[in-house]
Structure formats: C-alpha cells, structure tokens
Write a protein that holds these residues in place. Structure first.
Motif, PDB file in Angstrom:
ATOM      1  N   PHE A 152       0.806  -1.362  -0.057  1.00 30.66           N
ATOM      2  CA  PHE A 152       0.016   0.071  -0.156  1.00 30.66           C
ATOM      3  C   PHE A 152       1.000   1.226  -0.063  1.00 30.66           C
ATOM      4  CE2 PHE A 152      -1.760   3.503   2.694  1.00 30.66           C
ATOM      5  CZ  PHE A 152      -3.182   3.767   1.775  1.00 30.66           C
ATOM      6  N   TYR A 153       1.967   1.052   0.745  1.00 26.97           N
ATOM      7  CA  TYR A 153       2.587   2.524   0.743  1.00 26.97           C
ATOM      8  C   TYR A 153       3.579   2.598  -0.324  1.00 26.97           C
ATOM      9  CZ  TYR A 153       2.030   2.189   5.984  1.00 26.97           C
ATOM     10  OH  TYR A 153       1.461   2.476   7.022  1.00 26.97           O
ATOM     11  N   ASP A 154       4.006   1.713  -0.997  1.00 28.35           N
ATOM     12  CA  ASP A 154       4.600   1.733  -2.326  1.00 28.35           C
ATOM     13  C   ASP A 154       3.510   2.346  -3.339  1.00 28.35           C
ATOM     14  OD1 ASP A 154       7.138   0.956  -4.074  1.00 28.35           O
ATOM     15  OD2 ASP A 154       5.304  -0.099  -5.100  1.00 28.35           O
ATOM     16  N   TYR A 155       2.451   1.673  -3.497  1.00 28.57           N
ATOM     17  CA  TYR A 155       1.371   2.288  -4.154  1.00 28.57           C
ATOM     18  C   TYR A 155       1.042   3.815  -4.015  1.00 28.57           C
ATOM     19  CZ  TYR A 155      -3.163   2.877  -6.801  1.00 28.57           C
ATOM     20  OH  TYR A 155      -4.001   3.191  -7.843  1.00 28.57           O
ATOM     21  N   MET A 156       1.002   4.302  -2.881  1.00 29.43           N
ATOM     22  CA  MET A 156       0.702   5.734  -2.657  1.00 29.43           C
ATOM     23  C   MET A 156       1.938   6.425  -2.982  1.00 29.43           C
ATOM     24  SD  MET A 156      -2.448   5.710  -1.609  1.00 29.43           S
ATOM     25  CE  MET A 156      -2.513   7.484  -1.068  1.00 29.43           C
ATOM     26  N   LYS A 157       3.296   6.051  -2.758  1.00 31.00           N
ATOM     27  CA  LYS A 157       4.288   6.832  -3.446  1.00 31.00           C
ATOM     28  C   LYS A 157       4.318   6.977  -4.826  1.00 31.00           C
ATOM     29  CE  LYS A 157       7.767   4.077  -2.104  1.00 31.00           C
ATOM     30  NZ  LYS A 157       9.314   3.874  -1.845  1.00 31.00           N
ATOM     31  N   GLU A 158       3.838   6.281  -5.447  1.00 31.51           N
ATOM     32  CA  GLU A 158       3.502   6.271  -7.014  1.00 31.51           C
ATOM     33  C   GLU A 158       2.085   7.038  -7.255  1.00 31.51           C
ATOM     34  OE1 GLU A 158       5.483   5.807  -9.286  1.00 31.51           O
ATOM     35  OE2 GLU A 158       7.097   4.866  -7.647  1.00 31.51           O
ATOM     36  N   HIS A 159       1.270   7.027  -6.338  1.00 37.67           N
ATOM     37  CA  HIS A 159      -0.215   7.603  -6.505  1.00 37.67           C
ATOM     38  C   HIS A 159      -0.636   8.271  -5.583  1.00 37.67           C
ATOM     39  CE1 HIS A 159       0.142   3.858  -8.938  1.00 37.67           C
ATOM     40  NE2 HIS A 159      -0.440   4.518 -10.132  1.00 37.67           N
ATOM     41  N   PRO A 160       0.121   9.390  -5.173  1.00 32.19           N
ATOM     42  CA  PRO A 160      -0.131  10.257  -3.835  1.00 32.19           C
ATOM     43  C   PRO A 160      -1.713  10.907  -3.918  1.00 32.19           C
ATOM     44  CG  PRO A 160       1.479  11.525  -5.228  1.00 32.19           C
ATOM     45  CD  PRO A 160       1.198  10.172  -5.591  1.00 32.19           C
ATOM     46  N   GLU A 161      -2.046  11.037  -5.168  1.00 33.10           N
ATOM     47  CA  GLU A 161      -3.391  11.524  -5.057  1.00 33.10           C
ATOM     48  C   GLU A 161      -4.626  10.514  -4.861  1.00 33.10           C
ATOM     49  OE1 GLU A 161      -3.086   9.211  -8.615  1.00 33.10           O
ATOM     50  OE2 GLU A 161      -1.881  10.581  -7.486  1.00 33.10           O
ATOM     51  N   ALA A 162      -4.314   9.312  -4.708  1.00 31.75           N
ATOM     52  CA  ALA A 162      -5.295   8.243  -4.350  1.00 31.75           C
ATOM     53  C   ALA A 162      -5.985   8.164  -3.218  1.00 31.75           C
ATOM     54  CB  ALA A 162      -4.511   6.934  -4.327  1.00 31.75           C
ATOM     55  N   ASN A 163      -7.256   7.915  -3.287  1.00 33.39           N
ATOM     56  CA  ASN A 163      -8.288   8.459  -2.265  1.00 33.39           C
ATOM     57  C   ASN A 163      -8.427   7.182  -1.244  1.00 33.39           C
ATOM     58  OD1 ASN A 163     -10.561   9.903  -0.883  1.00 33.39           O
ATOM     59  ND2 ASN A 163     -12.022   8.864  -2.246  1.00 33.39           N
ATOM     60  N   LEU A 164      -7.348   6.733  -0.769  1.00 26.88           N
ATOM     61  CA  LEU A 164      -7.345   5.667  -0.048  1.00 26.88           C
ATOM     62  C   LEU A 164      -6.643   5.939   1.464  1.00 26.88           C
ATOM     63  CD1 LEU A 164      -5.838   3.281  -2.722  1.00 26.88           C
ATOM     64  CD2 LEU A 164      -8.246   3.110  -1.899  1.00 26.88           C
ATOM     65  N   LYS A 165      -7.113   4.951   2.553  1.00 33.51           N
ATOM     66  CA  LYS A 165      -6.367   4.945   3.834  1.00 33.51           C
ATOM     67  C   LYS A 165      -6.342   3.729   4.366  1.00 33.51           C
ATOM     68  CE  LYS A 165     -10.767   6.171   6.201  1.00 33.51           C
ATOM     69  NZ  LYS A 165     -11.421   7.208   6.939  1.00 33.51           N
ATOM     70  N   ILE A 166      -5.538   3.441   5.176  1.00 30.51           N
ATOM     71  CA  ILE A 166      -5.523   2.352   6.113  1.00 30.51           C
ATOM     72  C   ILE A 166      -6.347   2.561   7.473  1.00 30.51           C
ATOM     73  CG2 ILE A 166      -3.951   0.739   7.467  1.00 30.51           C
ATOM     74  CD1 ILE A 166      -1.839   0.978   5.165  1.00 30.51           C
ATOM     75  N   VAL A 167      -7.272   1.783   7.620  1.00 23.38           N
ATOM     76  CA  VAL A 167      -7.871   1.988   8.908  1.00 23.38           C
ATOM     77  C   VAL A 167      -7.385   0.967   9.919  1.00 23.38           C
ATOM     78  CG1 VAL A 167      -9.753   3.189   7.939  1.00 23.38           C
ATOM     79  CG2 VAL A 167      -9.951   0.588   7.982  1.00 23.38           C
ATOM     80  N   ALA A 168      -6.753  -0.365   9.625  1.00 26.58           N
ATOM     81  CA  ALA A 168      -6.594  -1.156  10.848  1.00 26.58           C
ATOM     82  C   ALA A 168      -5.296  -2.018  10.119  1.00 26.58           C
ATOM     83  CB  ALA A 168      -7.725  -2.148  11.191  1.00 26.58           C
ATOM     84  N   LEU A 169      -4.336  -2.544  11.246  1.00 29.84           N
ATOM     85  CA  LEU A 169      -3.534  -3.284  10.518  1.00 29.84           C
ATOM     86  C   LEU A 169      -3.338  -4.679  11.512  1.00 29.84           C
ATOM     87  CD1 LEU A 169      -0.409  -0.816  10.555  1.00 29.84           C
ATOM     88  CD2 LEU A 169      -1.141  -2.020   8.590  1.00 29.84           C
ATOM     89  N   SER A 170      -3.097  -5.681  11.098  1.00 29.85           N
ATOM     90  CA  SER A 170      -2.910  -7.006  11.986  1.00 29.85           C
ATOM     91  C   SER A 170      -1.940  -6.808  13.029  1.00 29.85           C
ATOM     92  CB  SER A 170      -2.683  -8.299  11.118  1.00 29.85           C
ATOM     93  OG  SER A 170      -1.416  -7.976  10.266  1.00 29.85           O
ATOM     94  N   GLU A 171      -2.413  -7.427  14.122  1.00 30.76           N
ATOM     95  CA  GLU A 171      -1.537  -7.293  15.466  1.00 30.76           C
ATOM     96  C   GLU A 171      -0.160  -7.988  15.273  1.00 30.76           C
ATOM     97  OE1 GLU A 171      -3.402  -8.281  18.789  1.00 30.76           O
ATOM     98  OE2 GLU A 171      -4.962  -6.757  18.778  1.00 30.76           O
ATOM     99  N   GLU A 172      -0.127  -9.273  14.523  1.00 24.96           N
ATOM    100  CA  GLU A 172       1.010 -10.027  14.656  1.00 24.96           C
ATOM    101  C   GLU A 172       1.431  -9.882  12.969  1.00 24.96           C
ATOM    102  OE1 GLU A 172       0.664 -13.913  16.065  1.00 24.96           O
ATOM    103  OE2 GLU A 172       0.190 -13.002  18.098  1.00 24.96           O
ATOM    104  N   ALA A 173       2.781  -9.962  12.739  1.00 22.34           N
ATOM    105  CA  ALA A 173       3.083 -10.074  11.417  1.00 22.34           C
ATOM    106  C   ALA A 173       3.269 -11.598  10.890  1.00 22.34           C
ATOM    107  CB  ALA A 173       4.599  -9.766  11.321  1.00 22.34           C
ATOM    108  N   SER A 174       2.618 -11.890   9.850  1.00 19.53           N
ATOM    109  CA  SER A 174       2.799 -13.160   9.002  1.00 19.53           C
ATOM    110  C   SER A 174       4.021 -13.469   8.614  1.00 19.53           C
ATOM    111  CB  SER A 174       1.735 -13.209   7.820  1.00 19.53           C
ATOM    112  OG  SER A 174       1.914 -12.200   6.851  1.00 19.53           O
TER     113      SER A 174
END
Length: 261
Positions: free
Chosen positions: A191-213
């Motif tokens: 997601f962060y990589d996509y937003m670097k290329e598309h800073p105008e994208a109408n998107l946000k992160i609202v939650a993250l998993s507690e543990e890393a897979s």
C-alpha cells in the motif's frame, strides 16, 4: 542355489529402489538441470513485476535469484496468475514460488515451507471518505477485492466479507476507489509503495493486523523434496547472516522486512 538367486534378486531390487529415489530427489534434479523453476505473478510491485525495460524485477525476484546463486544454479522464472502458482507446484511445473507467499495452517497441510525470509502485517484499506469500516470485524456483510485463494481473500471471508476476484493490486485499489467494493486487505508495504506512485489516491489504512505473518518459499511435501528444502533454508540463513536479505529489502521498501520483530 535358489536362495542365492533370491538374495541376489532382492539386492538388485533394493539397488534399483535406491537409484529411483535418488533420481526423484528434487535437489539432485535441480543441480543437474542447473536451475530452479519458479512460478511468480510478475504484476505485483514491488514484489514481482516488469520494469520499464520489460525485465522481471522485484523483492521476491531478487530473493529467489540470491537463493539460487547460493545453490550454484540459476533462477528460471515463469509468470502466471496467482491462482495458477500452486497448481504449477503440484504438477511439478515449478519447484517453488517467490511471490510473497505467507505461511498458513491450511497451506502447511499440503506444502513444506522454508524458513521465513520476510514478515508482513496485513492492512485493511478503504476509501478516504469511508467511515463505516474501522476494524476487521466491520467487514461482515461487506465486499472486498483480492486475488482468488490469497491469504487476504481468505482472511476477509473469515470476517464475513464477500470477495470480488481481481488479478493485480492496481485493479484491487481501483475497485475500492470507485466504490465497487468496500475494502481490500493487502500487504501494508504494498500500500505504501502504491501511494508513493499515486499520492492523489483516495485511500487510507484503517486497521493493521497485530501480528506479522511469515513469508516463505513452499515446496511439495515428500521425502524426495526434503534435501531441496534444506538447501533453500541454508541459503536463506546465509543471506540473512551476510546482510543480503536486508539490502534487498532496503532497496525495494526503504526498510527491513526480513527480520522478525
């Protein structure tokens, strides 16, 4: 005389059995072939994708190339849709895959996994103006977009969402932004990589998993594949020890996702 012939026959059968086992040994096959056959999508930047020169590049691609180099062979990639990767492994078309594959309980019933080479948190992504979804539990009754059979799709469905099948991250996020789906689950770093290329994208992160897979390379179960898996494990451990994993991660993500927190 009959006893001697019987003993000789048994010895010959045992020798043939051992020879057949060696012939089927995947590591032996890979070393003689001089390459590891690897299935990958090729459309999921920055993990596995084609650059402006139409060269297959990405974090997973370089990890696989480094593993192959440790074994003294080449990494031979074939691109295919996500849903075809495991079918390719099952049919022996591919020896393994490098495609951000996360270790799950269901997958572990069918495949053996290498030691992890990356660790990921799952991001719940919605449109910026979406106030209805603030947690994974809010996915119940909603529509999400993801690759068929992916960890993200299965997780979303586990929370009661209906999954719309897509092929690429760009398609996924386009559906979220258009309102065709309510949300998507994906790798936080993608997601962060996509937003670097598309800073105008109408998107946000609202939650993250507690543990890393854990991200690893899957191999078909079976004794004939054990030495190949052990060789991959040894290669990954050496690449971690000499800093190669970290360097590749920094190149593509500007952070180290190869070390467990």
């Amino acid at each position: 005389m009959l006893k001697k012939l019987t003993a000789l026959l048994l010895a010959v059968l045992m020798l043939l059995s051992v020879s057949a086992a060696l012939a089927d040994d995947l590591l032996d096959t890979v070393m003689k072939r001089g390459e590891i056959k690897i299935g990958t999508e090729g459309n999921w930047a920055p993990w596995t994708y084609f650059d402006e020169t139409d060269t297959l590049v990405g974090f997973d691609v370089e990890i696989a190339q480094a593993v192959a180099a440790q074994l003294g062979v080449e990494a031979a990639f074939e691109t295919c849709p996500w849903e075809s990767i495991f079918m390719g492994i099952d049919s022996k078309m591919y020896d393994t895959t490098a495609n951000g594959v996360e270790i799950t309980e269901d997958r572990s019933e069918k495949y053996d996994f290498s030691v992890p080479y990356a660790y990921l948190r799952t991001a719940l992504i919605v449109r910026t103006d979406n106030e209805d979804i603030k947690s994974f539990e809010d996915l119940s009754g909603k529509k999400t977009a993801n690759s068929a059979g992916s960890t993200y799709a299965l997780t979303a469905e586990g929370y009661g969402a209906e999954t719309v099948v897509v092929s690429t991250l760009a398609q996924t996020l386009d559906l979220v932004m258009s309102g065709a789906v309510d949300a998507t689950l994906n790798a936080e770093l993608s997601f962060y990589d996509y937003m670097k290329e598309h800073p105008e994208a109408n998107l946000k992160i609202v939650a993250l998993s507690e543990e890393a897979s854990e991200v690893a390379m899957p191999v078909r179960k079976g004794d004939e594949n054990a030495s190949f898996l052990a060789a991959i494990d040894g290669a990954i451990q050496q690449l971690r020890a000499d800093g190669t994993l970290t360097a590749i991660s920094q190149k593509y993500f500007d952070t180290d996702i190869t070390a467990a927190e």
